[in-house]
Design a protein around this motif. Structure first.
Motif, mmCIF file in Angstrom:
data_model
loop_
_atom_site.group_PDB
_atom_site.id
_atom_site.type_symbol
_atom_site.label_atom_id
_atom_site.label_comp_id
_atom_site.label_asym_id
_atom_site.label_seq_id
_atom_site.Cartn_x
_atom_site.Cartn_y
_atom_site.Cartn_z
ATOM 1 N N GLU A 166 78.930 46.482 57.786
ATOM 2 C CA GLU A 166 77.737 47.378 57.316
ATOM 3 C C GLU A 166 77.885 48.384 58.055
ATOM 4 N N SER A 167 77.760 48.460 59.422
ATOM 5 C CA SER A 167 77.852 49.684 60.300
ATOM 6 C C SER A 167 78.925 50.517 60.092
ATOM 7 N N ARG A 168 80.374 49.834 59.944
ATOM 8 C CA ARG A 168 81.500 50.551 59.688
ATOM 9 C C ARG A 168 81.457 51.290 58.390
ATOM 10 N N PHE A 169 80.904 50.630 57.419
ATOM 11 C CA PHE A 169 81.154 51.419 56.054
ATOM 12 C C PHE A 169 79.956 51.882 55.705
ATOM 13 N N ASP A 170 78.679 51.687 56.458
ATOM 14 C CA ASP A 170 77.499 52.383 56.111
ATOM 15 C C ASP A 170 76.937 51.962 54.937
ATOM 16 N N ARG A 171 76.980 50.668 54.525
ATOM 17 C CA ARG A 171 76.202 50.184 53.330
ATOM 18 C C ARG A 171 75.595 48.865 53.596
ATOM 19 N N HIS A 172 74.795 48.389 52.796
ATOM 20 C CA HIS A 172 74.223 47.072 52.886
ATOM 21 C C HIS A 172 74.809 46.186 52.133
ATOM 22 N N LEU A 173 75.060 44.982 52.872
ATOM 23 C CA LEU A 173 75.563 43.679 51.865
ATOM 24 C C LEU A 173 74.483 42.670 51.402
ATOM 25 N N SER A 174 74.312 42.700 50.141
ATOM 26 C CA SER A 174 73.232 41.814 49.406
ATOM 27 C C SER A 174 73.376 40.175 49.864
ATOM 28 N N VAL A 175 74.676 39.727 49.774
ATOM 29 C CA VAL A 175 74.825 38.542 49.505
ATOM 30 C C VAL A 175 75.533 37.927 50.812
ATOM 31 N N VAL A 176 74.992 36.949 51.888
ATOM 32 C CA VAL A 176 75.641 36.404 53.059
ATOM 33 C C VAL A 176 75.498 34.836 52.685
ATOM 34 N N SER A 177 76.724 34.590 51.936
ATOM 35 C CA SER A 177 76.730 32.914 51.744
ATOM 36 C C SER A 177 77.233 32.102 52.799
ATOM 37 N N GLY A 178 76.197 31.349 53.418
ATOM 38 C CA GLY A 178 76.605 30.668 54.573
ATOM 39 C C GLY A 178 77.299 29.215 54.573
ATOM 40 N N GLY A 179 77.261 28.769 53.058
ATOM 41 C CA GLY A 179 78.190 27.452 53.062
ATOM 42 C C GLY A 179 77.710 26.668 52.030
ATOM 43 N N ASN A 180 77.810 25.517 52.197
ATOM 44 C CA ASN A 180 77.657 24.402 51.015
ATOM 45 C C ASN A 180 76.398 23.437 51.341
ATOM 46 N N SER A 181 76.735 22.222 50.789
ATOM 47 C CA SER A 181 75.563 21.444 51.164
ATOM 48 C C SER A 181 75.668 20.909 52.665
ATOM 49 N N ALA A 182 76.655 21.069 53.232
ATOM 50 C CA ALA A 182 76.642 20.744 54.782
ATOM 51 C C ALA A 182 75.848 21.483 55.617
ATOM 52 N N SER A 183 75.661 22.785 55.239
ATOM 53 C CA SER A 183 74.715 23.758 55.684
ATOM 54 C C SER A 183 73.390 23.652 55.650
ATOM 55 N N ILE A 184 72.777 22.589 54.922
ATOM 56 C CA ILE A 184 71.395 22.363 54.723
ATOM 57 C C ILE A 184 70.580 22.141 56.093
ATOM 58 N N GLU A 185 71.218 21.193 56.695
ATOM 59 C CA GLU A 185 70.483 20.720 58.159
ATOM 60 C C GLU A 185 70.291 21.936 58.916
ATOM 61 N N TRP A 186 71.585 22.527 58.953
ATOM 62 C CA TRP A 186 71.509 23.907 60.007
ATOM 63 C C TRP A 186 70.439 24.873 59.558
ATOM 64 N N ALA A 187 70.249 25.070 58.286
ATOM 65 C CA ALA A 187 69.469 25.958 57.755
ATOM 66 C C ALA A 187 68.119 25.820 58.003
ATOM 67 N N LEU A 188 67.711 24.483 57.985
ATOM 68 C CA LEU A 188 66.384 24.135 57.897
ATOM 69 C C LEU A 188 66.002 23.876 59.352
ATOM 70 N N THR A 189 66.897 23.733 60.277
ATOM 71 C CA THR A 189 66.402 23.303 61.635
ATOM 72 C C THR A 189 66.558 24.547 62.726
ATOM 73 N N THR A 190 67.434 25.640 62.445
ATOM 74 C CA THR A 190 67.889 26.441 63.187
ATOM 75 C C THR A 190 66.581 27.274 63.499
ATOM 76 N N ASP A 191 66.624 28.101 64.740
ATOM 77 C CA ASP A 191 65.524 29.003 65.170
ATOM 78 C C ASP A 191 65.922 30.239 64.423
ATOM 79 N N SER A 192 67.168 30.602 64.067
ATOM 80 C CA SER A 192 67.029 31.705 63.273
ATOM 81 C C SER A 192 68.514 31.640 62.308
ATOM 82 N N VAL A 193 68.208 31.966 61.115
ATOM 83 C CA VAL A 193 69.431 31.798 59.867
ATOM 84 C C VAL A 193 70.230 33.188 60.149
ATOM 85 N N GLY A 194 69.635 33.973 60.870
ATOM 86 C CA GLY A 194 70.344 35.345 60.855
ATOM 87 C C GLY A 194 70.443 36.092 59.692
#
Ligand code: PLP
Length: 362
Positions: free
Chosen positions: A185-213
């Motif tokens: 984003e900073s190199r190309f000066d534009r916003h990326l609308s989709v940040v696709s973090g993974g599949n069903s294996a990521s649910i536990e991380w997503a629901l318990t992490t302090d920050s999803v970033g």
């Protein structure tokens, strides 16, 4: 009713979808529902959309085209890197695709120009599971080169973990994903609308992490369809694990010796399992085999034990003789589900609300 069949409980799928969409929304994450295990079954797709999903993902164009033909209204994303030979089809039917090769992205651009239809691209980065993905150090030069291609839109960045080597989604690899997003984003000066973090294996991380970033999207198949996370195959809290049932018909039931006799060599699918019991047992055959399901991925009902399988037969044992012509209901895991849906011999049957019976878990 025809057998073998796979019964699909659309209420269970709708329930699982709503629960996951709501829970992840609380963390700023939207759900891309993955339809490949059901081959883009239009009624399942409609249940997903009806339960709040706006984007459907599939790895195969045939499935996306089937959903389009059926008039399913959703954004469609091809989540496997497109075959260059299918660039035209991809642009014609998918709104977006996940990519890792510049030559493929170029072919998509050319097709997008020819069809006058802009196409969205999510770039997949390799974060250690060693399946698809651009190496992180090559991401910026990839984006730089892609920038010049007409009729393409860089929608975002994604990654896939757990599928090939079981690499667990963690704060560490997810932080790296967010950092890559921010550097692009900073190199190309534009916003990326989709940040696709993974599949069903990521649910536990997503629901318990302090920050999803920056993660704001997960691509979910198994969790929605079977109510389980794929890292340990634990049931997910509040989800139904009974959306799919394989129904097979009994074609033989006899008392037979537990042990085979004669000289023993290979069986149809390699080394035969050695029978643990001796004496006589009740052995029954179901008209269901390797050509219909992954027999190793079936859970039989209480009192029925699976002894083995060949191409067309599932061998089971029970206390009493089974009645030939009756059916047995089995629960499929992901592998059995995938094969059953793909087999031309297994008829998918959606349960209409009115035929739904008694005593179901809710
Ligand atoms: C199959 C697939 C998914 C969905 O995986 P589940 O474990 O079923 O949630 C997500 N992303 C990609 C790239 C896939 O191929």
């Amino acid at each position: 009713m025809t057998a073998p069949r796979i019964e699909i409980d659309l209420d269970a799928i709708g329930h699982n979808t709503r629960v996951l969409v709501d829970r992840l929304a609380g963390r700023g994450i939207q759900v891309t529902a993955v339809t490949k295990a059901v081959l883009g079954h239009p009624e399942v797709a409609r249940a997903l959309v009806g339960a709040g999903v706006r984007t459907l993902g599939d790895s195969r164009m045939e499935n996306i085209e089937a959903m389009r033909r059926a008039g399913v209204e959703a954004r469609m994303s091809l989540i496997r890197s497109p075959m260059a030979s299918q660039a035209e089809r991809v642009v014609a039917s998918a709104d977006r695709s996940h990519n890792t090769e510049l030559s493929v992205v170029s072919a998509l651009s050319a097709a997008a120009v020819a069809h006058a239809r802009p196409h969205g691209v999510v770039l997949m980065v390799e974060l250690g599971d060693l399946r698809e993905g651009i190496m992180p150090e090559d991401l910026e030069s990839f984006v730089e080169a892609m920038w010049r291609l007409p009729n393409l839109r860089l929608d975002g960045i994604g990654t896939n973990l757990a599928c090939r080597n079981g690499v667990v989604p963690s704060d560490r690899n997810m932080r790296e994903l967010s950092q890559l997003v921010e550097s692009v984003e900073s190199r190309f000066d534009r916003h990326l609308s989709v940040v696709s973090g993974g599949n069903s294996a990521s649910i536990e991380w997503a629901l318990t992490t302090d920050s999803v970033g920056r993660v704001n999207d997960l691509r979910l198949g198994e969790a929605i369809l079977l109510g389980r996370e794929p890292l340990h195959r634990h049931p997910l809290k509040g989800l139904r694990t009974d959306a799919f049932t394989i129904v097979a018909e009994v074609i033989e039931s006899k008392r037979k010796p537990a042990q085979p006799w004669g000289e023993i060599a290979q069986a149809a699918f390699g080394t035969p399992q050695t029978a643990s019991r001796t004496g006589k047992i009740v052995q029954s055959l179901l008209a269901l085999g390797e050509q219909d399901v992954d027999p190793a991925g079936l859970v039989a009902p209480t009192g029925v034990h699976i002894l083995g399988a060949s191409s067309d037969h599932l061998v089971v044992t029970t206390e009493d003789l089974l009645v030939v012509g009756t059916t047995i209901r089995l629960a499929p895991n992901y592998s059995a589900l995938l094969r059953a849906m793909t087999s031309p011999f297994v008829t998918p049957t959606t349960l209409a609300p009115v035929t739904r019976g008694h005593g179901r878990r809710g």
